[in-house]
Write a protein that holds these residues in place. Structure first.
Motif, PDB file in Angstrom:
ATOM      1  N   LEU A   1       0.955  -1.034  -0.218  1.00  0.00           N
ATOM      2  CA  LEU A   1       0.111  -0.244   0.439  1.00  0.00           C
ATOM      3  C   LEU A   1       0.757   1.306  -0.127  1.00  0.00           C
ATOM      4  O   LEU A   1       0.331   2.030  -0.294  1.00  0.00           O
ATOM      5  N   TYR A   2       2.021   1.377   1.118  1.00  0.00           N
ATOM      6  CA  TYR A   2       2.448   2.417   0.730  1.00  0.00           C
ATOM      7  C   TYR A   2       4.239   1.895   0.818  1.00  0.00           C
ATOM      8  O   TYR A   2       4.556   0.839   1.143  1.00  0.00           O
ATOM      9  N   VAL A   3       4.671   2.573  -0.557  1.00  0.00           N
ATOM     10  CA  VAL A   3       6.148   2.773  -0.726  1.00  0.00           C
ATOM     11  C   VAL A   3       7.007   3.931   0.231  1.00  0.00           C
ATOM     12  O   VAL A   3       6.621   4.835  -0.425  1.00  0.00           O
ATOM     13  N   SER A   4       8.075   3.294   1.500  1.00  0.00           N
ATOM     14  CA  SER A   4       8.054   4.946   1.693  1.00  0.00           C
ATOM     15  C   SER A   4       9.412   4.890   1.069  1.00  0.00           C
ATOM     16  O   SER A   4      10.775   4.314   0.472  1.00  0.00           O
ATOM     17  N   ALA A   5      10.204   6.219   0.880  1.00  0.00           N
ATOM     18  CA  ALA A   5      10.933   7.070   0.105  1.00  0.00           C
ATOM     19  C   ALA A   5      12.223   7.292   0.898  1.00  0.00           C
ATOM     20  O   ALA A   5      13.267   8.081   0.460  1.00  0.00           O
ATOM     21  N   GLY A   6      11.299   8.676   1.824  1.00  0.00           N
ATOM     22  CA  GLY A   6      12.963   8.938   2.861  1.00  0.00           C
ATOM     23  C   GLY A   6      12.105  10.284   2.926  1.00  0.00           C
ATOM     24  O   GLY A   6      11.307  10.614   2.277  1.00  0.00           O
ATOM     25  N   ASN A   7      13.076  10.996   3.752  1.00  0.00           N
ATOM     26  CA  ASN A   7      12.629  12.178   3.770  1.00  0.00           C
ATOM     27  C   ASN A   7      11.858  13.140   3.760  1.00  0.00           C
ATOM     28  O   ASN A   7      11.411  14.135   3.375  1.00  0.00           O
ATOM     29  N   GLY A   8      10.810  12.094   4.032  1.00  0.00           N
ATOM     30  CA  GLY A   8       8.900  12.938   4.442  1.00  0.00           C
ATOM     31  C   GLY A   8       8.353  12.397   2.985  1.00  0.00           C
ATOM     32  O   GLY A   8       7.453  13.425   3.194  1.00  0.00           O
ATOM     33  N   THR A   9       8.917  11.398   1.997  1.00  0.00           N
ATOM     34  CA  THR A   9       7.792  10.847   0.988  1.00  0.00           C
ATOM     35  C   THR A   9       7.961   9.707   1.313  1.00  0.00           C
ATOM     36  O   THR A   9       8.507   8.702   1.197  1.00  0.00           O
ATOM     37  N   ARG A  10       6.584   9.154   0.492  1.00  0.00           N
ATOM     38  CA  ARG A  10       6.196   8.035   0.051  1.00  0.00           C
ATOM     39  C   ARG A  10       5.106   8.218  -0.513  1.00  0.00           C
ATOM     40  O   ARG A  10       5.095   8.830  -1.028  1.00  0.00           O
ATOM     41  N   TYR A  11       5.143   6.807  -1.490  1.00  0.00           N
ATOM     42  CA  TYR A  11       4.481   6.096  -2.453  1.00  0.00           C
ATOM     43  C   TYR A  11       3.367   5.476  -2.194  1.00  0.00           C
ATOM     44  O   TYR A  11       2.877   4.462  -1.758  1.00  0.00           O
ATOM     45  N   GLN A  12       1.793   6.047  -2.311  1.00  0.00           N
ATOM     46  CA  GLN A  12       0.840   4.932  -1.941  1.00  0.00           C
ATOM     47  C   GLN A  12      -0.024   4.437  -3.476  1.00  0.00           C
ATOM     48  O   GLN A  12      -0.790   5.177  -4.175  1.00  0.00           O
TER      49      GLN A  12
ATOM     50  N   GLY B   1      -2.587 -12.509 -17.326  1.00  0.00           N
ATOM     51  CA  GLY B   1      -2.682 -11.202 -18.220  1.00  0.00           C
ATOM     52  C   GLY B   1      -1.065 -10.351 -16.961  1.00  0.00           C
ATOM     53  O   GLY B   1      -0.995 -10.681 -16.500  1.00  0.00           O
ATOM     54  N   ASN B   2      -1.907  -8.698 -17.965  1.00  0.00           N
ATOM     55  CA  ASN B   2      -0.745  -7.645 -16.488  1.00  0.00           C
ATOM     56  C   ASN B   2      -1.454  -7.140 -16.062  1.00  0.00           C
ATOM     57  O   ASN B   2      -2.504  -6.776 -16.744  1.00  0.00           O
ATOM     58  N   TYR B   3      -0.731  -6.106 -15.088  1.00  0.00           N
ATOM     59  CA  TYR B   3      -1.697  -5.297 -14.701  1.00  0.00           C
ATOM     60  C   TYR B   3      -0.663  -3.835 -13.979  1.00  0.00           C
ATOM     61  O   TYR B   3       0.785  -5.243 -13.465  1.00  0.00           O
ATOM     62  N   VAL B   4      -0.829  -3.290 -14.156  1.00  0.00           N
ATOM     63  CA  VAL B   4      -0.230  -1.984 -13.529  1.00  0.00           C
ATOM     64  C   VAL B   4      -0.705  -1.424 -12.352  1.00  0.00           C
ATOM     65  O   VAL B   4      -1.131  -0.878 -12.057  1.00  0.00           O
ATOM     66  N   PHE B   5       0.269  -1.587 -11.180  1.00  0.00           N
ATOM     67  CA  PHE B   5      -0.248  -0.987 -10.165  1.00  0.00           C
ATOM     68  C   PHE B   5       0.108   0.645 -10.222  1.00  0.00           C
ATOM     69  O   PHE B   5       1.163   0.869  -9.836  1.00  0.00           O
ATOM     70  N   THR B   6      -0.863   1.608 -10.052  1.00  0.00           N
ATOM     71  CA  THR B   6      -0.168   2.927  -9.709  1.00  0.00           C
ATOM     72  C   THR B   6      -0.006   3.342  -9.041  1.00  0.00           C
ATOM     73  O   THR B   6      -0.654   3.154  -7.627  1.00  0.00           O
ATOM     74  N   TYR B   7       1.063   4.031  -8.289  1.00  0.00           N
ATOM     75  CA  TYR B   7       1.449   4.751  -7.306  1.00  0.00           C
ATOM     76  C   TYR B   7       1.296   6.848  -7.101  1.00  0.00           C
ATOM     77  O   TYR B   7       1.521   6.745  -7.964  1.00  0.00           O
ATOM     78  N   LYS B   8       0.592   6.644  -6.359  1.00  0.00           N
ATOM     79  CA  LYS B   8       1.004   8.544  -6.475  1.00  0.00           C
ATOM     80  C   LYS B   8       1.755   8.721  -5.393  1.00  0.00           C
ATOM     81  O   LYS B   8       1.962   8.836  -3.825  1.00  0.00           O
ATOM     82  N   ALA B   9       2.736   9.988  -5.059  1.00  0.00           N
ATOM     83  CA  ALA B   9       3.290  11.199  -4.246  1.00  0.00           C
ATOM     84  C   ALA B   9       2.673  11.726  -2.943  1.00  0.00           C
ATOM     85  O   ALA B   9       1.440  11.774  -3.745  1.00  0.00           O
ATOM     86  N   GLN B  10       3.286  10.936  -1.975  1.00  0.00           N
ATOM     87  CA  GLN B  10       2.596  11.464  -0.689  1.00  0.00           C
ATOM     88  C   GLN B  10       3.686  12.525  -0.060  1.00  0.00           C
ATOM     89  O   GLN B  10       4.979  11.684  -0.117  1.00  0.00           O
ATOM     90  N   TYR B  11       3.425  13.545   0.607  1.00  0.00           N
ATOM     91  CA  TYR B  11       4.432  14.409   1.622  1.00  0.00           C
ATOM     92  C   TYR B  11       4.348  14.154   2.947  1.00  0.00           C
ATOM     93  O   TYR B  11       2.414  14.347   3.495  1.00  0.00           O
TER      94      TYR B  11
ATOM     95  N   PRO C   1      -2.230  29.070   4.053  1.00  0.00           N
ATOM     96  CA  PRO C   1      -1.988  27.419   3.020  1.00  0.00           C
ATOM     97  C   PRO C   1      -0.547  26.990   2.838  1.00  0.00           C
ATOM     98  O   PRO C   1      -0.217  28.061   2.315  1.00  0.00           O
ATOM     99  N   ILE C   2      -0.434  26.181   2.670  1.00  0.00           N
ATOM    100  CA  ILE C   2       0.375  25.134   3.060  1.00  0.00           C
ATOM    101  C   ILE C   2       0.527  24.338   0.846  1.00  0.00           C
ATOM    102  O   ILE C   2      -0.512  23.601   1.046  1.00  0.00           O
ATOM    103  N   ILE C   3       1.506  24.966  -0.214  1.00  0.00           N
ATOM    104  CA  ILE C   3       1.040  23.880  -1.010  1.00  0.00           C
ATOM    105  C   ILE C   3       2.138  22.107  -0.604  1.00  0.00           C
ATOM    106  O   ILE C   3       3.371  22.908  -0.503  1.00  0.00           O
ATOM    107  N   MET C   4       1.381  21.693  -0.598  1.00  0.00           N
ATOM    108  CA  MET C   4       2.670  20.026  -0.251  1.00  0.00           C
ATOM    109  C   MET C   4       2.921  19.535  -2.088  1.00  0.00           C
ATOM    110  O   MET C   4       2.660  18.759  -2.198  1.00  0.00           O
ATOM    111  N   ASP C   5       3.926  20.328  -2.356  1.00  0.00           N
ATOM    112  CA  ASP C   5       4.849  19.640  -3.420  1.00  0.00           C
ATOM    113  C   ASP C   5       6.847  18.652  -2.939  1.00  0.00           C
ATOM    114  O   ASP C   5       7.324  18.204  -4.127  1.00  0.00           O
ATOM    115  N   ARG C   6       6.586  18.675  -1.538  1.00  0.00           N
ATOM    116  CA  ARG C   6       7.641  17.853  -1.309  1.00  0.00           C
ATOM    117  C   ARG C   6       7.721  18.297   0.362  1.00  0.00           C
ATOM    118  O   ARG C   6       6.217  18.410   1.175  1.00  0.00           O
TER     119      ARG C   6
END
Length: 190
Positions: A1-12, A24-34, A92-97
């Motif tokens: 479900l989550y893959v940690s990239a360290g430094n406050g970044t993970r992929y869900q 068959g093939n299936y692509v699991f799609t991840y989105k960045a979270q900060y 407001p804080i835009i979460m780009d990192r």
């Protein structure tokens, strides 16, 4: 479900389970979270969490004033770090990192005024920033037709006979304005 990239970044991966009935093939799609970290020495901070990339986050405080030891309080000043604003809720804080919002506070000390004799004026309290200079003055005399009180001196953390005084606020202070009674003597000549 989550893959940690360290430094406050993970992929869900929102859909991390797939059932297959045939090859068959299936692509699991991840989105960045900060991660938004919210730091505050006082005031019960809120808003620390993981946010999807591009989302807007806010740091907040439950209170902008906190009592300390007797005669000391802490007052919220502003948001710093990756946040800005002077309200209890940040701009407001835009979460780009990964980001960190830091609440800054200032210390204030109480200056307590009392009067002798008790009851001629009500005691009062004024708060001053740490390190500031508190300028104060006493009422020089009360009004009265047959009797009045006249300021005589300061006692406590400040001593002097002038009605004006000042103190450097490096801790809680108290001063007492002492008054002496004066009575009217009327002379009649015949």
């Amino acid at each position: 479900l989550y893959v940690s990239a360290g430094n406050g970044t993970r992929y869900q991966c929102a859909h991390n389970v797939e059932h297959f009935t045939q090859a068959g093939n299936y692509v699991f799609t991840y989105k960045a979270q900060y991660r938004l970290e919210v730091a505050s020495q006082y005031g019960s901070p809120s808003g620390a969490d993981w946010y999807d990339e591009g989302r807007t986050a806010y740091a907040g405080l439950a209170a902008n004033e906190t009592s300390g030891p007797e005669g000391v309080r802490y007052v919220f000043v502003k948001w710093e770090g990756d946040a800005s604003g002077q309200g209890m809720v940040s701009d407001p804080i835009i979460m780009d990192r990964a980001k960190k919002a830091v609440a800054t506070w200032k210390t204030q000390y109480r200056l307590l005024f009392s009067f002798d004799p008790v009851g001629i004026f009500l005691p009062s309290t004024v708060w001053f920033d740490e390190g500031s200079v508190a300028d104060f003055s006493a009422i020089e005399r009360t009004n009265g037709t047959d009797a009045r009180y006249v300021f005589s001196e300061w006692t406590g953390d400040y001593a002097g006979t002038s009605a004006q005084g000042s103190l450097k606020m490096d801790g809680p202070k108290s001063v007492t304005a002492k008054y002496k009674a004066q009575f009217l003597l009327t002379l009649a000549f015949s």
